[in-house]
Structure formats: structure tokens, C-alpha cells
Design a protein around this motif. Sequence first.
Motif, short mmCIF file in Angstrom:
data_model
loop_
_atom_site.label_atom_id
_atom_site.label_comp_id
_atom_site.label_asym_id
_atom_site.label_seq_id
_atom_site.Cartn_x
_atom_site.Cartn_y
_atom_site.Cartn_z
N LYS A 81 0.84 -1.20 0.00
CA LYS A 81 0.00 0.00 0.00
C LYS A 81 0.88 1.25 0.00
O LYS A 81 1.93 1.29 0.63
CB LYS A 81 -0.93 0.00 1.21
CG LYS A 81 -1.97 -1.10 1.17
CD LYS A 81 -2.98 -0.99 2.30
CE LYS A 81 -2.37 -1.32 3.64
NZ LYS A 81 -3.38 -1.34 4.72
N SER A 82 0.40 2.27 -0.70
CA SER A 82 1.14 3.53 -0.80
C SER A 82 0.80 4.44 0.38
O SER A 82 -0.24 4.30 1.02
CB SER A 82 0.82 4.24 -2.11
OG SER A 82 1.16 3.43 -3.21
N ALA A 83 1.69 5.39 0.63
CA ALA A 83 1.44 6.39 1.68
C ALA A 83 0.26 7.27 1.27
O ALA A 83 -0.02 7.46 0.08
CB ALA A 83 2.69 7.24 1.89
N THR A 84 -0.44 7.80 2.26
CA THR A 84 -1.58 8.69 2.00
C THR A 84 -1.37 10.02 2.71
O THR A 84 -0.63 10.12 3.69
CB THR A 84 -2.90 8.06 2.47
OG1 THR A 84 -2.81 7.76 3.87
CG2 THR A 84 -3.20 6.79 1.70
N LYS A 85 -2.06 11.03 2.22
CA LYS A 85 -1.96 12.38 2.78
C LYS A 85 -3.00 12.59 3.88
O LYS A 85 -4.12 12.11 3.78
CB LYS A 85 -2.17 13.43 1.69
CG LYS A 85 -1.14 13.40 0.57
CD LYS A 85 -1.47 14.44 -0.48
CE LYS A 85 -0.44 14.44 -1.61
NZ LYS A 85 -0.74 15.44 -2.65
N ALA A 86 -2.61 13.32 4.90
CA ALA A 86 -3.56 13.72 5.93
C ALA A 86 -4.49 14.79 5.37
O ALA A 86 -4.10 15.60 4.53
CB ALA A 86 -2.83 14.26 7.15
N SER A 87 -5.71 14.79 5.84
CA SER A 87 -6.67 15.83 5.45
C SER A 87 -7.57 16.13 6.63
O SER A 87 -7.65 15.36 7.59
CB SER A 87 -7.49 15.39 4.24
OG SER A 87 -8.29 14.26 4.55
N GLY A 88 -8.24 17.25 6.57
CA GLY A 88 -9.13 17.64 7.67
C GLY A 88 -9.60 19.06 7.48
O GLY A 88 -9.86 19.50 6.34
N ALA A 133 -2.80 17.81 3.21
CA ALA A 133 -1.34 17.92 3.25
C ALA A 133 -0.77 17.87 1.84
O ALA A 133 -1.31 17.22 0.94
CB ALA A 133 -0.75 16.81 4.09
N SER A 134 0.35 18.56 1.64
CA SER A 134 1.01 18.56 0.33
C SER A 134 1.78 17.27 0.10
O SER A 134 1.98 16.86 -1.05
CB SER A 134 1.95 19.76 0.22
OG SER A 134 1.24 20.97 0.33
N THR A 135 2.24 16.64 1.18
CA THR A 135 3.01 15.41 1.07
C THR A 135 2.37 14.31 1.91
O THR A 135 1.71 14.59 2.91
CB THR A 135 4.47 15.60 1.52
OG1 THR A 135 4.48 16.12 2.87
CG2 THR A 135 5.19 16.58 0.62
N ALA A 136 2.56 13.08 1.50
CA ALA A 136 1.98 11.94 2.20
C ALA A 136 2.86 11.51 3.37
O ALA A 136 4.05 11.83 3.42
CB ALA A 136 1.79 10.77 1.23
N GLY A 137 2.24 10.81 4.31
CA GLY A 137 3.00 10.26 5.43
C GLY A 137 2.36 10.60 6.77
O GLY A 137 1.55 11.52 6.87
N THR A 138 2.73 9.86 7.80
CA THR A 138 2.17 10.08 9.13
C THR A 138 2.62 11.41 9.72
O THR A 138 1.96 11.94 10.61
CB THR A 138 2.59 8.96 10.08
OG1 THR A 138 4.03 8.84 10.10
CG2 THR A 138 2.01 7.62 9.64
N ALA A 139 3.73 11.95 9.24
CA ALA A 139 4.21 13.23 9.77
C ALA A 139 3.21 14.35 9.51
O ALA A 139 3.23 15.37 10.21
CB ALA A 139 5.56 13.59 9.15
#
Length: 354
Positions: A81-88, A133-139
Amino acid sequence: MPHSTPSYADIRDTLLRDIKNQLPDADISIDSDYYVRASSVASCAEGIYQHQNWIVRQIFPDTADSDFLRLHARTRSMTPKSATKASGTVLLTGQVGSPVPSDLEVKIGTLSYLTSASGVIGADGTLTIAAIASTAGTASNLAVGVTGSFVSAPSGVSSQVTVVLMTGGTDDETDTELLARLLELIRRPPAGGNKYDYRRWAMSVDGVSAAYVYPLRRGLGTVDVVITSSGSLPSAETIAATQSYIDDVRPVTAKNSLVLAPTYKANDWHIQLKLSGITLSEATSLVNSALDDYYSNLTPGETLVRSQVEGLITNISGVTDRTVIAPSGNVIPTVDATKVEWCRKGAVTVELMA
């Protein structure tokens, strides 16, 4: 008994022994020509044995290297699975009636986010607007209340931005996580739409870190799937993608399936301690760490058992006695047709016993 391969020294000594048996007068001392030749052959043979051992490890997915693990997964139509971006959403302030266009860049520390909707500052001088988020990842996941600023704020809008919710960011799937999914498929093959199938379908979607299945939660013929992302709430995009995928693969005889996020049930803690050898500040940090570990293992719908937490606090070095004032007992989350609650850590107050 597991097969074992000879070591370099064993191979060399076997060769020297064979030479001595055939040529009793041969010099096989460490400085001899025979010793040097036997050592070089043993080195080559050991390399061949090691390569054969490596080949054997690639036969089984749980011992295979990363590239071969992916080949095993491909035979089951599985890919990492690929990384996903945070949103909210973020909260803006400004002059009433000021327009706010979409695609505005927000900087929060080293992270960058873009607003994904437009709006107008309301009568109370605020506007809650969607962002991603502009970039994916848990950060890219952020706690409530974190502040940032617009790179270029629109006219009449304050440059300060406050996070309301920013979750759903996940990292690329690790080999360990891919292996876990593959082994579950091998051990629990498709069975026409049982609860393990629903869990596997949900877990195959990017952004889903854990899935919990609740058959018949809303009545006969219904199957509900609660998903989380990196120990937090999934994004709306992840929920929609999971719902779409399950609707596509579930049995046509299933009446209805619903993918949803759990509902946070915050638990506030009031704890009194008697200490020896540590400060209250140190004890508070250790209590919070113990609570974090406990909550990390709680699944949506699972009861918080107060006595288990009391045991964790008692086991903290330097704590000689404790009293848990709140919560007053076990915390039982609601699981019904409207929601599935998830116990999460709220405010924690730690003080000395009188």
C-alpha cells in the motif's frame, strides 16, 4: 531436525583429512600448500552453501527478502500500500464577509498544506475550511489546536491558521505489514464474504492501518467495518475509497455494508500518587507514557478496564501508592446502530496524595 550446512572450518578440515588419508606423508600444516588450497576451496564451497540457504529462504514468504516477498504477494494479487496524505479542517479568522479562495498554502512548521475549498468569513469572524497535506505520510497528521500561517493570506483574513482536525496520513506499507496481510490471506482464504473477508478487503485499501468488522450491527444482512489510520481517525477520502472497494467486491446477496470511522470517547484521568525517589514531574511523564501504551492497544468498541491501568501505574518505579479518582470505574464505549466509540486518552491530572 533442521538441515545444517558445514562451516568454513568444517569444510577445510574435511578436505585436509581426506588429503591425509590418501597421502599419509602429505604436509597439511597451516603453512603448507595443501592447507592454502583446502582453505580456498572451502571458502568457495561455503559461499555456495550460503547461496543455497538464501535460495531456500526465498521459497517461503515469512523468510523471503523484500523483493521476493513482493513476488509472493503478487501471486495473490497483493501489492504494498502507498502512503496517504492527511486531510481535515482548519480554522481561519478575519473580517466578516471576506472571501477565502481555495488552494491557499499553509505552513505549519516544516509541513505544507493546501486549502481544498473556498468560503467566506462568517458573522462570528471565523471560517472552518477543508485542507489537505502537500506530502503523504504520518508526519502530516496534526493534533487539534496546532497553529500555522498562510504563505500569502487573502485580504481581510488573518495569517494565523488553527488546526481543527488533520488525520488520515499513513506511511508506505512496510514489509512486515505486507507479510501480515499475505499470511492472513493464506491462512484464511476467501470464504464467500465472511467477516475475515471484509477485514481483508478493508486492509487492502491505501490509508487503512486497521479494520474491525461488526456483523449485524444495524440488523440482518448488514456488515459494518470500522477503520483507523496510523492509530488515529481515517480521512474522509480513505473512508470513501474503502466503501467503494468493499461495495465492488462484496457478495451481491449482502443487504448493506457501511464503512465508518470510530467516534472518539475521551477519558479524563485524575490520579493521586505517593512517590519515593522521583519528582512529581517525572511521575507525570511516566504515567502519561503508561496510559499511551495502554490506549495504543485498545480497539474501537473495547472496554477500558480501570484495574489494568491501576496495575500499570503501580508498576512504575518510584510510585509507592496510588489512588485513581477518575474515571470512577471501567469505561464502556457505545456500540450501536449509530456509532462505534473508541476510548482515547483525554486530560490527565497527576498530583501528590495528601
